[in-house]
Scaffold this motif. Structure first.
Motif, PDB file in Angstrom:
ATOM      1  N   ASN A 163      64.320  52.884  39.571  1.00  0.00           N
ATOM      2  CA  ASN A 163      63.466  52.298  40.610  1.00  0.00           C
ATOM      3  C   ASN A 163      64.253  51.338  41.497  1.00  0.00           C
ATOM      4  N   LEU A 164      65.114  50.539  40.894  1.00  0.00           N
ATOM      5  CA  LEU A 164      65.928  49.617  41.684  1.00  0.00           C
ATOM      6  C   LEU A 164      66.835  50.377  42.645  1.00  0.00           C
ATOM      7  N   TYR A 165      67.474  51.430  42.165  1.00  0.00           N
ATOM      8  CA  TYR A 165      68.361  52.226  43.019  1.00  0.00           C
ATOM      9  C   TYR A 165      67.582  52.898  44.146  1.00  0.00           C
ATOM     10  N   GLY A 166      66.400  53.447  43.803  1.00  0.00           N
ATOM     11  CA  GLY A 166      65.603  54.124  44.818  1.00  0.00           C
ATOM     12  C   GLY A 166      65.152  53.199  45.931  1.00  0.00           C
ATOM     13  N   TYR A 167      64.696  52.011  45.584  1.00  0.00           N
ATOM     14  CA  TYR A 167      64.217  51.078  46.616  1.00  0.00           C
ATOM     15  C   TYR A 167      65.360  50.439  47.398  1.00  0.00           C
ATOM     16  N   ILE A 168      66.517  50.282  46.774  1.00  0.00           N
ATOM     17  CA  ILE A 168      67.670  49.817  47.547  1.00  0.00           C
ATOM     18  C   ILE A 168      68.081  50.873  48.560  1.00  0.00           C
ATOM     19  N   LYS A 169      68.019  52.163  48.160  1.00  0.00           N
ATOM     20  CA  LYS A 169      68.316  53.239  49.101  1.00  0.00           C
ATOM     21  C   LYS A 169      67.316  53.249  50.254  1.00  0.00           C
ATOM     22  N   CYS A 170      66.045  52.976  49.958  1.00  0.00           N
ATOM     23  CA  CYS A 170      65.040  52.901  51.019  1.00  0.00           C
ATOM     24  C   CYS A 170      65.355  51.772  51.988  1.00  0.00           C
ATOM     25  N   LYS A 171      65.719  50.619  51.450  1.00  0.00           N
ATOM     26  CA  LYS A 171      65.999  49.457  52.281  1.00  0.00           C
ATOM     27  C   LYS A 171      67.260  49.653  53.106  1.00  0.00           C
ATOM     28  N   VAL A 172      68.315  50.115  52.463  1.00  0.00           N
ATOM     29  CA  VAL A 172      69.577  50.313  53.160  1.00  0.00           C
ATOM     30  C   VAL A 172      69.481  51.467  54.137  1.00  0.00           C
ATOM     31  N   GLY A 173      68.722  52.504  53.770  1.00  0.00           N
ATOM     32  CA  GLY A 173      68.571  53.651  54.659  1.00  0.00           C
ATOM     33  C   GLY A 173      67.888  53.291  55.954  1.00  0.00           C
ATOM     34  N   SER A 174      66.877  52.403  55.909  1.00  0.00           N
ATOM     35  CA  SER A 174      66.213  51.981  57.131  1.00  0.00           C
ATOM     36  C   SER A 174      67.158  51.193  58.023  1.00  0.00           C
ATOM     37  N   ARG A 175      68.052  50.384  57.437  1.00  0.00           N
ATOM     38  CA  ARG A 175      69.019  49.637  58.235  1.00  0.00           C
ATOM     39  C   ARG A 175      70.054  50.571  58.857  1.00  0.00           C
ATOM     40  N   LYS A 176      70.442  51.617  58.099  1.00  0.00           N
ATOM     41  CA  LYS A 176      71.391  52.580  58.653  1.00  0.00           C
ATOM     42  C   LYS A 176      70.792  53.310  59.843  1.00  0.00           C
ATOM     43  N   ASN A 177      69.494  53.648  59.731  1.00  0.00           N
ATOM     44  CA  ASN A 177      68.842  54.321  60.845  1.00  0.00           C
ATOM     45  C   ASN A 177      68.845  53.439  62.085  1.00  0.00           C
ATOM     46  N   LEU A 178      68.547  52.145  61.895  1.00  0.00           N
ATOM     47  CA  LEU A 178      68.585  51.220  63.020  1.00  0.00           C
ATOM     48  C   LEU A 178      69.995  51.105  63.588  1.00  0.00           C
ATOM     49  N   GLY A 179      71.002  51.104  62.727  1.00  0.00           N
ATOM     50  CA  GLY A 179      72.376  51.023  63.201  1.00  0.00           C
ATOM     51  C   GLY A 179      72.793  52.256  63.983  1.00  0.00           C
ATOM     52  N   SER A 180      72.361  53.429  63.521  1.00  0.00           N
ATOM     53  CA  SER A 180      72.700  54.644  64.256  1.00  0.00           C
ATOM     54  C   SER A 180      72.008  54.688  65.598  1.00  0.00           C
ATOM     55  N   ILE A 181      70.768  54.191  65.664  1.00  0.00           N
ATOM     56  CA  ILE A 181      70.062  54.143  66.942  1.00  0.00           C
ATOM     57  C   ILE A 181      70.782  53.210  67.902  1.00  0.00           C
TER      58      ILE A 181
END
Length: 205
Positions: free
Chosen positions: A165-183
């Protein structure tokens, strides 16, 4: 009289603005989902307490079954309910038409006019999500050092379920930041290309 009325109006507006800011701050600090917040901590803390108090019990099987049930309930509740309600994150696995398994990590986008996540709930969520896997890792090292191998399988299950669960939610959090960075990088790239082409066109003419 007219000046006094205009002053009163400006004072009324400032008072209403202050009330709005106060209510917004209160909503951020307020726990909007108390039941979800309670069960987010209940199962994982109960599993830790049962493990710590298992030395006073004569039945190893009863303690082991109780801990496994609490860990399983915690994994399901945190993965499917509390993460979505408290912080707007969720992750799951889906199988496509070709039979391939894909992990999906999502972050809820804050739309205009909608309430943001509560800061109090966010702190409760991440505190419980991070601290309990660390505790189970400490239990794992203590079991290895004390050669208490009969509890090692239970401890590994605790590390695996809560660590997932910790790994999954960290991926969710980091993934949203990566999307913002790519935009952001795409935006600056298009702006740079527009500027270079605009500079080249007058020179050609």
């Amino acid at each position: 009289m007219l000046r006094q009325d205009s002053n009163d109006e400006t004072e009324d507006v400032s008072l209403f603005d202050a009330e709005d800011e106060g209510t917004r701050a209160a909503k951020k600090k307020k726990i909007r989902h108390p039941i979800a917040s309670f069960f987010h901590l209940f199962f994982r803390i109960s599993a830790v307490l049962v493990y710590m108090l298992s030395g006073f019990s004569s039945s190893f099987i009863a303690c082991m079954v109780t801990i496994i049930l609490l860990l399983s309930c915690d994994f399901w509740v945190v993965k499917n309910i509390t993460g979505r309600l408290m912080v707007g994150l969720r992750w799951w696995n889906q199988v496509d038409d070709d039979g391939k398994s894909h992990w999906v990590y999502e972050s809820r986008k804050a739309a205009q006019g909608k309430k943001s996540n509560s800061e109090a709930e966010s702190r409760i969520f991440w505190l419980g999500l991070i601290s309990c896997p660390i505790i189970w890792v400490i239990f794992a090292f203590s079991s290895l050092l004390s050669f208490n191998l009969k509890w090692l399988a239970v401890v590994i299950m605790g590390v695996t379920l809560q660590g997932a669960n910790l790994y999954g939610y960290i991926k969710c959090k980091v993934g949203s930041r990566k999307n913002l960075g790519s935009i952001a990088t795409n935006y600056f790239g298009t702006q740079f290309l527009r500027q270079t082409f605009s500079r080249e066109n007058p020179a050609e003419s």
